[in-house]
Design a protein around this motif. Sequence first.
Motif, PDB file in Angstrom:
ATOM      1  N   GLY A  96      16.685  52.862  26.784  1.00  0.00           N
ATOM      2  CA  GLY A  96      17.231  53.916  27.637  1.00  0.00           C
ATOM      3  C   GLY A  96      16.880  55.264  27.029  1.00  0.00           C
ATOM      4  O   GLY A  96      16.207  55.339  25.991  1.00  0.00           O
ATOM      5  N   GLN A 137      20.391  53.661  40.562  1.00  0.00           N
ATOM      6  CA  GLN A 137      20.868  53.827  39.186  1.00  0.00           C
ATOM      7  C   GLN A 137      20.232  52.795  38.268  1.00  0.00           C
ATOM      8  O   GLN A 137      20.865  51.818  37.879  1.00  0.00           O
ATOM      9  CB  GLN A 137      22.400  53.732  39.153  1.00  0.00           C
ATOM     10  N   ASN A 139      17.719  51.887  34.673  1.00  0.00           N
ATOM     11  CA  ASN A 139      17.564  52.439  33.328  1.00  0.00           C
ATOM     12  C   ASN A 139      16.593  53.630  33.351  1.00  0.00           C
ATOM     13  O   ASN A 139      16.770  54.590  32.595  1.00  0.00           O
ATOM     14  CB  ASN A 139      17.135  51.355  32.330  1.00  0.00           C
ATOM     15  N   GLN A 141      16.264  55.821  35.825  1.00  0.00           N
ATOM     16  CA  GLN A 141      17.016  56.970  36.341  1.00  0.00           C
ATOM     17  C   GLN A 141      17.921  57.559  35.248  1.00  0.00           C
ATOM     18  O   GLN A 141      18.134  58.775  35.216  1.00  0.00           O
ATOM     19  CB  GLN A 141      17.839  56.546  37.563  1.00  0.00           C
ATOM     20  N   SER A 142      18.400  56.707  34.353  1.00  0.00           N
ATOM     21  CA  SER A 142      19.290  57.195  33.292  1.00  0.00           C
ATOM     22  C   SER A 142      18.564  58.093  32.298  1.00  0.00           C
ATOM     23  O   SER A 142      19.200  58.780  31.493  1.00  0.00           O
ATOM     24  CB  SER A 142      19.921  56.014  32.547  1.00  0.00           C
ATOM     25  N   THR A 143      17.220  58.105  32.355  1.00  0.00           N
ATOM     26  CA  THR A 143      16.479  58.997  31.456  1.00  0.00           C
ATOM     27  C   THR A 143      16.422  60.430  31.982  1.00  0.00           C
ATOM     28  O   THR A 143      15.931  61.327  31.293  1.00  0.00           O
ATOM     29  CB  THR A 143      15.028  58.503  31.216  1.00  0.00           C
TER      30      THR A 143
END
Length: 297
Positions: A96, A137, A139, A141-143
């Motif tokens: 992540g 959502q 991994n 997108q979490s960046t």
Amino acid sequence: ASTLGAAAAQSGRYFGTAIAAGRLGDSTYTTVAGREFTMVTAENEMKPDATEPQRGQFNFGSGDQIYNWATQRGMKVRGHTLAWHAQQPGWMQSLGGSSLRQAMIDHINGVMAHYKGKLAYWDVVNEAFNEDGSRRQSNLQSTGNDWIEVAFRTARNADPSTRLCYNDYNIENWSYGKTQGVYNMIRDFKSRGVPIDCVGLQTHFTGGSSLPGNFQTTLSSFAALGVDVALTEVDVTNASTSQYAGLTQACMNVPRCVGITVWGVRDSDSWRSSENPLLFDGGGNKKAAYTSVLNAL
Ligand code: XIL
């Protein structure tokens, strides 16, 4: 014309199929595919889990098998896919933040270097939106929300000769939230100079006999933003002849709809095989839907 590829070529378009490396030893499969199609997408062999099974160790064995089979027959190849929430190798799934961001960049650079100058199109990013038009959502997108444009900028630098596409499903109905979400992103990218050349509409249809609302309007609206459009993974529940004819006609009516790819050769090759969604039956015979497509090209 007597084949899908030749019929599509009359208007400067291609007609493609997904190919699975594991089926290239099946002569019925290769006979039909070699006769009918002018574009090939690897069904799984150029996805991240296939091409970078261990971090920094790339494997192009099965992808190259498909590339070589296609190009030896004069077909072009569409790369699929570089950045996706699914079919990531295990090592990538557990990353992540900034390490995943760097891994994505390294992956794009590594794979695109191998195929540099060889592919007609690349699906740079696949399936990044939710049904309501918000971002999925994952991994990736979490960046950070800018991961998609980072992927496209990286891809343009890695291989300026290939056309860079965003690809997704359920973006066929113009009134649908997801369609609008993708449309707004493409409009934003074009207005800010983020490199993008095409939008792929997967076109996995799941029932009924008519097309999703204003399908042709969706194609022409994307095209009006200054990108090519393509139907990239077509399959249709029970191979509805009216839907197959309609989706073909919609593409033909939009000058920037550059081609159609069906997601497999025979029904028995399909990831949705129980729905018999393709143009050839299990024996490799042409179905009624084949004729409806050929007549519409
Ligand atoms: C599918 C393949 O057909 C299957 O063999 C595999 O098990 C899963 O992926 N959207 C895509 C394609 O972009 O890569 C998917 O292909 C189908 C949905």
